[in-house]
Design an enzyme around this catalytic site. Structure first.
Site, short mmCIF file in Angstrom:
data_model
loop_
_atom_site.label_atom_id
_atom_site.label_comp_id
_atom_site.label_asym_id
_atom_site.label_seq_id
_atom_site.Cartn_x
_atom_site.Cartn_y
_atom_site.Cartn_z
N ASP A 1 -10.67 8.95 -0.20
CA ASP A 1 -10.60 7.60 0.35
C ASP A 1 -10.40 6.64 -0.81
O ASP A 1 -11.34 6.38 -1.58
CB ASP A 1 -11.88 7.26 1.12
CG ASP A 1 -11.89 5.85 1.69
OD1 ASP A 1 -10.93 5.10 1.47
OD2 ASP A 1 -12.90 5.49 2.34
N TYR B 1 1.61 -6.57 3.27
CA TYR B 1 2.27 -5.47 2.58
C TYR B 1 3.00 -5.97 1.34
O TYR B 1 2.89 -5.38 0.25
CB TYR B 1 3.24 -4.78 3.54
CG TYR B 1 3.80 -3.48 3.05
CD1 TYR B 1 3.02 -2.33 3.05
CD2 TYR B 1 5.12 -3.40 2.60
CE1 TYR B 1 3.54 -1.12 2.59
CE2 TYR B 1 5.64 -2.19 2.15
CZ TYR B 1 4.85 -1.06 2.15
OH TYR B 1 5.36 0.13 1.70
N LYS C 1 2.09 -4.96 -2.50
CA LYS C 1 3.06 -4.24 -3.32
C LYS C 1 3.52 -5.05 -4.52
O LYS C 1 3.79 -4.50 -5.59
CB LYS C 1 4.25 -3.81 -2.46
CG LYS C 1 3.89 -2.78 -1.39
CD LYS C 1 3.26 -1.53 -1.97
CE LYS C 1 3.09 -0.43 -0.92
NZ LYS C 1 2.50 0.80 -1.50
#
Length: 277
Positions: free
Chosen positions: A62, A153, A157
């Site tokens: 995890d 996202y 990123k």
């Protein structure tokens, strides 16, 4: 016959149970690497490890838990006595207008895609420094091309790319290389599930110029990434048409180049709102 530099290298991969991670792990083991497969999904991990054989070991990982990351690194060291590369690849995605996406979902994307990368890299760094090895991180075209509906996202990123660039300078004097991978639209569930189930996503995708909306086979990018892990490449952008976006990045948010995205954003919002009602 030339020697493959991957032969005997020990590589720890997060997000290894599917998508880009599993496809690249197949290529790495075929080329003689010893791969430690990390992921949350134990059944898929075990199935992949069985398929790949003796050069692949599964470990439940995890990336949002620093202790889990440390345990995965220790597992690799116990199994092989060294760690030549850490590839922080685990990632998730959420698509939708910022204020309509559930707050916990938005934060989870940051936790996995950015903080999770830090957690695994931080855990693996002492061993990689010892081996003068390689740190790789999966970013995306989204790190420099910020489409509507991908705020979490894209933010994560972009952070991964910045982290990699900073770390590359930090570690150069210790003989460690740092790579950042920027895949575009790849034929994995992260992309195909949205195509199959989210009209708003399809509106965004179809608004892109044709060369930039192509969905690429995962096997193609896996071959490129296996080569990058072999040569310890600083940066991969694939498909290669993404290099045009990379070169134009200072201009992508200007009104002229963002005009397509701005034009379709109202329709995207309506479709997304209708879907979550």
């Amino acid at each position: 016959m030339s020697h493959d530099p991957l032969t005997g290298r020990v590589i720890l991969i997060s997000g290894a149970a599917g998508g880009i991670g599993s496809a690249t792990a197949r290529r790495l083991t075929q080329r003689g690497a010893k791969v430690v497969l990390g992921d949350l999904h134990a059944p898929a991990l075990d199935e992949l490890a069985t398929e790949l054989g003796a050069n692949a070991q599964p470990v439940v990982l995890d990336v949002t838990d620093p202790e889990s990351c440390a345990a995965a690194v220790q597992f690799a060291l116990t199994q092989h006595g060294r760690l030549d590369a850490v590839w922080a690849n685990a990632g998730i995605s959420a698509f939708g207008p910022l204020e309509l996406v559930e707050q916990d979902t938005w934060r989870r994307v940051i936790a996995v895609n950015l903080v999770g990368v830090y957690n695994l890299v931080r855990a693996g760094l002492p061993a990689v420094i010892d081996s003068q090895g390689y740190v790789a991180m999966t970013a995306s075209w989204a790190s420099f091309a910020h489409s509507p509906g991908h705020s979490a996202y894209a933010a994560a990123k972009a952070g991964v790319e910045a982290l990699a660039n900073s770390l590359r300078s930090e570690l150069a004097h210790q003989g460690v290389r740092v790579g950042v991978f920027h895949p575009g639209w790849i034929d994995t569930p992260m992309v195909t599930n949205k195509i199959d189930s989210q009209p708003a996503f399809n509106v965004m995708l179809n608004s892109l110029p044709k060369p930039l909306r192509k969905v690429t086979a995962v096997e193609d990018v896996a071959e490129i990434l296996a080569d990058a892990l072999a040569t310890r490449t600083d940066k991969v952008v694939y498909p290669r048409v993404g290099w045009a976006l990379h070169a134009l990045r200072p201009l992508l948010a200007t009104p002229l180049l963002a005009s397509r995205s701005r034009k379709v954003a109202p329709l995207m919002r309506r479709l997304y709102a209708q879907q979550i009602e």
